[in-house]
Write a protein that holds these residues in place. Sequence first.
Motif, short mmCIF file in Angstrom:
data_model
loop_
_atom_site.label_atom_id
_atom_site.label_comp_id
_atom_site.label_asym_id
_atom_site.label_seq_id
_atom_site.Cartn_x
_atom_site.Cartn_y
_atom_site.Cartn_z
N ARG A 118 0.83 -1.21 0.00
CA ARG A 118 0.00 0.00 0.00
C ARG A 118 0.86 1.26 0.00
O ARG A 118 0.58 2.22 -0.69
CB ARG A 118 -0.90 0.03 1.24
N LYS A 119 1.93 1.22 0.80
CA LYS A 119 2.80 2.40 0.88
C LYS A 119 3.50 2.65 -0.45
O LYS A 119 3.57 3.79 -0.92
CB LYS A 119 3.83 2.18 2.00
N VAL A 120 4.00 1.61 -1.09
CA VAL A 120 4.67 1.76 -2.39
C VAL A 120 3.71 2.35 -3.41
O VAL A 120 4.05 3.28 -4.15
CB VAL A 120 5.26 0.42 -2.87
N ARG A 121 2.49 1.83 -3.44
CA ARG A 121 1.49 2.34 -4.38
C ARG A 121 1.19 3.81 -4.10
O ARG A 121 1.05 4.61 -5.02
CB ARG A 121 0.21 1.52 -4.32
N MET A 122 1.09 4.16 -2.82
CA MET A 122 0.81 5.55 -2.46
C MET A 122 1.96 6.47 -2.91
O MET A 122 1.73 7.54 -3.46
CB MET A 122 0.60 5.68 -0.95
N LEU A 123 3.20 6.03 -2.68
CA LEU A 123 4.34 6.87 -3.04
C LEU A 123 4.51 7.02 -4.55
O LEU A 123 5.19 7.93 -5.01
CB LEU A 123 5.62 6.35 -2.40
N HIS A 124 3.88 6.15 -5.32
CA HIS A 124 3.94 6.28 -6.77
C HIS A 124 2.91 7.27 -7.31
O HIS A 124 2.93 7.59 -8.50
CB HIS A 124 3.79 4.92 -7.45
N LEU A 125 2.03 7.75 -6.44
CA LEU A 125 1.11 8.80 -6.86
C LEU A 125 1.91 10.08 -7.03
O LEU A 125 2.68 10.47 -6.15
CB LEU A 125 -0.01 8.99 -5.83
N ARG A 126 1.74 10.73 -8.15
CA ARG A 126 2.56 11.91 -8.45
C ARG A 126 2.23 13.13 -7.60
O ARG A 126 3.11 13.84 -7.16
CB ARG A 126 2.42 12.29 -9.93
N HIS A 127 0.96 13.39 -7.39
CA HIS A 127 0.57 14.63 -6.72
C HIS A 127 0.47 14.42 -5.21
O HIS A 127 -0.15 13.47 -4.75
CB HIS A 127 -0.77 15.14 -7.28
#
Length: 170
Positions: A118-127
Amino acid sequence: KSISRGTLLLKPNERVSYAWNVYRGMLRAYYYQEEHKHTWKDSNEPVIREVSPWIVPAPGFLTDIPGFLFGKPSKVYIEALEDCELYCLSRDNYKSIQREFPEFAGFIFERSLIMADRKVRMLHLRHPMDRLNQLEKMYPGISARVSVNVMASYINVDPSTISKLRGKKD
């Protein structure tokens, strides 16, 4: 074990003796990282930044995973963000559980893998607004429970960015 908000359970270079199951409250892991602040004037100004790879509210497990599993010194601090009630699982007890109840031992760290994903996916959000929204979706009510600095270090933004984003939400 009952501990008060602000208690450090672990510091860098200490032996990792436990994995903590959070029954009530919230823990976080964090470390300090030196970076270079990039500005137009001076592109080499060193800055020490706090990084929180884990925020774990109840129910959840937290430890320095490599230190716990392989007997290595810790790389992180582990701090109570709130008053907590914890169950402490020693490395020896974990190894016994792993032998006798492998499914349960796997469950303990499967939860950590899911949190990491979940954290990795969140950090891949650009904004940054998307990251802040994802944090609040993952942990409803977190903005009332932890400081802006902790949230910023978790979603990888400057604390001032969170204030600006909150202003845009209103």
